[in-house]
Design a protein around this motif. Structure first.
Motif, mmCIF file in Angstrom:
data_model
loop_
_atom_site.group_PDB
_atom_site.id
_atom_site.type_symbol
_atom_site.label_atom_id
_atom_site.label_comp_id
_atom_site.label_asym_id
_atom_site.label_seq_id
_atom_site.Cartn_x
_atom_site.Cartn_y
_atom_site.Cartn_z
ATOM 1 N N PHE A 102 0.834 -1.200 0.000
ATOM 2 C CA PHE A 102 0.000 0.000 0.000
ATOM 3 C C PHE A 102 0.872 1.254 0.000
ATOM 4 N N GLY A 103 0.461 2.207 -0.813
ATOM 5 C CA GLY A 103 1.151 3.486 -0.872
ATOM 6 C C GLY A 103 2.122 3.612 -2.024
ATOM 7 N N THR A 104 2.092 2.662 -2.944
ATOM 8 C CA THR A 104 3.044 2.690 -4.056
ATOM 9 C C THR A 104 2.592 3.596 -5.194
ATOM 10 N N GLY A 105 1.486 4.287 -5.011
ATOM 11 C CA GLY A 105 1.100 5.310 -5.969
ATOM 12 C C GLY A 105 0.049 4.938 -6.978
ATOM 13 N N TYR A 106 -0.497 3.732 -6.918
ATOM 14 C CA TYR A 106 -1.466 3.319 -7.920
ATOM 15 C C TYR A 106 -2.911 3.495 -7.476
ATOM 16 N N SER A 107 -3.100 3.637 -6.182
ATOM 17 C CA SER A 107 -4.464 3.542 -5.674
ATOM 18 C C SER A 107 -5.227 4.846 -5.733
ATOM 19 N N SER A 108 -6.513 4.676 -5.669
ATOM 20 C CA SER A 108 -7.445 5.763 -5.463
ATOM 21 C C SER A 108 -8.216 5.382 -4.215
ATOM 22 N N LEU A 109 -8.278 6.276 -3.246
ATOM 23 C CA LEU A 109 -8.987 5.937 -2.018
ATOM 24 C C LEU A 109 -10.455 5.639 -2.288
ATOM 25 N N ALA A 110 -11.027 6.268 -3.311
ATOM 26 C CA ALA A 110 -12.420 5.989 -3.668
ATOM 27 C C ALA A 110 -12.572 4.542 -4.110
ATOM 28 N N TYR A 111 -11.599 4.021 -4.879
ATOM 29 C CA TYR A 111 -11.649 2.620 -5.287
ATOM 30 C C TYR A 111 -11.415 1.698 -4.097
ATOM 31 N N LEU A 112 -10.409 2.035 -3.304
ATOM 32 C CA LEU A 112 -10.053 1.149 -2.206
ATOM 33 C C LEU A 112 -11.187 0.954 -1.215
ATOM 34 N N SER A 113 -12.029 1.952 -1.064
ATOM 35 C CA SER A 113 -13.140 1.828 -0.118
ATOM 36 C C SER A 113 -14.164 0.800 -0.596
ATOM 37 N N ARG A 114 -14.092 0.387 -1.854
ATOM 38 C CA ARG A 114 -15.037 -0.593 -2.405
ATOM 39 C C ARG A 114 -14.563 -2.032 -2.234
ATOM 40 N N PHE A 115 -13.327 -2.230 -1.758
ATOM 41 C CA PHE A 115 -12.774 -3.566 -1.601
ATOM 42 C C PHE A 115 -12.983 -4.077 -0.177
ATOM 43 N N PRO A 116 -13.256 -5.369 -0.017
ATOM 44 C CA PRO A 116 -13.436 -5.949 1.321
ATOM 45 C C PRO A 116 -12.093 -6.340 1.946
ATOM 46 N N ILE A 117 -11.318 -5.366 2.335
ATOM 47 C CA ILE A 117 -9.950 -5.584 2.805
ATOM 48 C C ILE A 117 -9.927 -5.767 4.320
ATOM 49 N N ASP A 118 -9.186 -6.790 4.780
ATOM 50 C CA ASP A 118 -9.014 -7.054 6.211
ATOM 51 C C ASP A 118 -7.713 -6.474 6.743
ATOM 52 N N VAL A 119 -6.664 -6.487 5.912
ATOM 53 C CA VAL A 119 -5.329 -6.094 6.353
ATOM 54 C C VAL A 119 -4.719 -5.174 5.304
ATOM 55 N N VAL A 120 -4.068 -4.118 5.762
ATOM 56 C CA VAL A 120 -3.323 -3.228 4.871
ATOM 57 C C VAL A 120 -1.854 -3.321 5.253
ATOM 58 N N LYS A 121 -1.015 -3.704 4.292
ATOM 59 C CA LYS A 121 0.426 -3.784 4.516
ATOM 60 C C LYS A 121 1.076 -2.594 3.811
ATOM 61 N N ILE A 122 1.606 -1.683 4.607
ATOM 62 C CA ILE A 122 2.225 -0.476 4.075
ATOM 63 C C ILE A 122 3.516 -0.850 3.356
ATOM 64 N N ASP A 123 3.724 -0.267 2.180
ATOM 65 C CA ASP A 123 4.910 -0.577 1.390
ATOM 66 C C ASP A 123 6.177 -0.310 2.185
ATOM 67 N N GLN A 124 7.172 -1.184 1.977
ATOM 68 C CA GLN A 124 8.422 -1.088 2.724
ATOM 69 C C GLN A 124 9.162 0.232 2.507
ATOM 70 N N SER A 125 8.910 0.902 1.394
ATOM 71 C CA SER A 125 9.593 2.177 1.149
ATOM 72 C C SER A 125 9.202 3.221 2.203
ATOM 73 N N PHE A 126 8.043 3.027 2.853
ATOM 74 C CA PHE A 126 7.614 3.953 3.904
ATOM 75 C C PHE A 126 8.049 3.509 5.287
ATOM 76 N N VAL A 127 8.147 2.210 5.509
ATOM 77 C CA VAL A 127 8.458 1.732 6.857
ATOM 78 C C VAL A 127 9.939 1.449 7.077
ATOM 79 N N ARG A 128 10.704 1.362 6.014
ATOM 80 C CA ARG A 128 12.135 1.055 6.138
ATOM 81 C C ARG A 128 12.847 2.062 7.040
ATOM 82 N N ASP A 129 12.532 3.346 6.878
ATOM 83 C CA ASP A 129 13.200 4.384 7.666
ATOM 84 C C ASP A 129 12.210 5.167 8.522
ATOM 85 N N ILE A 130 11.206 4.480 9.004
ATOM 86 C CA ILE A 130 10.105 5.120 9.726
ATOM 87 C C ILE A 130 10.577 5.837 10.997
#
Length: 186
Positions: free
Chosen positions: A139-167
């Motif tokens: 998640f967060g790699t630049g392809y998503s639209s929050l409007a689209y994502l709200s339509r998916f039945p998602i249980d878990v969001v895994k943030i892309d490593q590019s954001f958490v590597r140096d958090i």
């Protein structure tokens, strides 16, 4: 299998099945070297179904050895979500090993979801109906639209490593991660 560990208790709370290829001459071939090639062909479907069957087989072996059930995540490629009846293939693999669907988590990347939004929504909804958990990977790699994502039945969001590597050292990435976590909880 890579363990997933609770930051609160330190306990293993799940596993992720990761594929490796032991080539007879080249030795261990990293997935980054062969998965992109497989994705360009129909082989990725066969590989994904093999991983599914082997994961279910291993889960059954752990249960038969007396271990408690544990959630295991597998990654599927974008092409899998275009295959009609994906949920039936997964249901059959689970039933064949007498594994409860709630112990299987299917990971789909953010980019894969956006390739064919209608097909991804249909497939993920069907998977949720049989009881499988859905995880949004990278998640967060630049392809998503929050409007689209709200339509998916998602249980878990895994943030892309590019954001958490140096958090801990990059305040901007820490803020993005915090905002994503807050949004995901809602």
């Amino acid at each position: 299998f890579q363990p997933q560990v609770s930051l609160f208790s330190g306990a293993i709370i799940g596993l992720e099945a990761l594929i490796r290829w032991q080539h007879p001459q080249r030795g261990m071939v990293p997935p980054g070297d062969f998965i992109p090639l497989a994705e360009q062909s129909s082989y990725i479907i066969d590989i994904g179904e093999w991983v599914l069957r082997e994961t279910c087989r291993q889960m059954r072996a752990w249960l038969d050895a007396g271990m408690p059930p544990i959630k295991v995540a597998i990654n599927l490629a974008a092409r899998h979500f275009l295959v009609p009846g994906l949920h039936l293939t997964i249901a059959d693999a689970l039933a064949g090993q007498c594994i409860e669907a709630r112990y299987l988590e299917i990971e789909i990347t953010e980019g894969a979801m956006m390739q064919d939004v209608a097909a991804a929504i249909r497939s993920t909804t069907q998977l949720k109906e049989i009881g499988v958990r859905i995880s949004l990977d990278d998640f967060g790699t630049g392809y998503s639209s929050l409007a689209y994502l709200s339509r998916f039945p998602i249980d878990v969001v895994k943030i892309d490593q590019s954001f958490v590597r140096d958090i801990t050292t990059n305040p901007a990435n820490a803020a993005i991660a915090q905002a994503t976590i807050a949004m995901s909880h809602k």
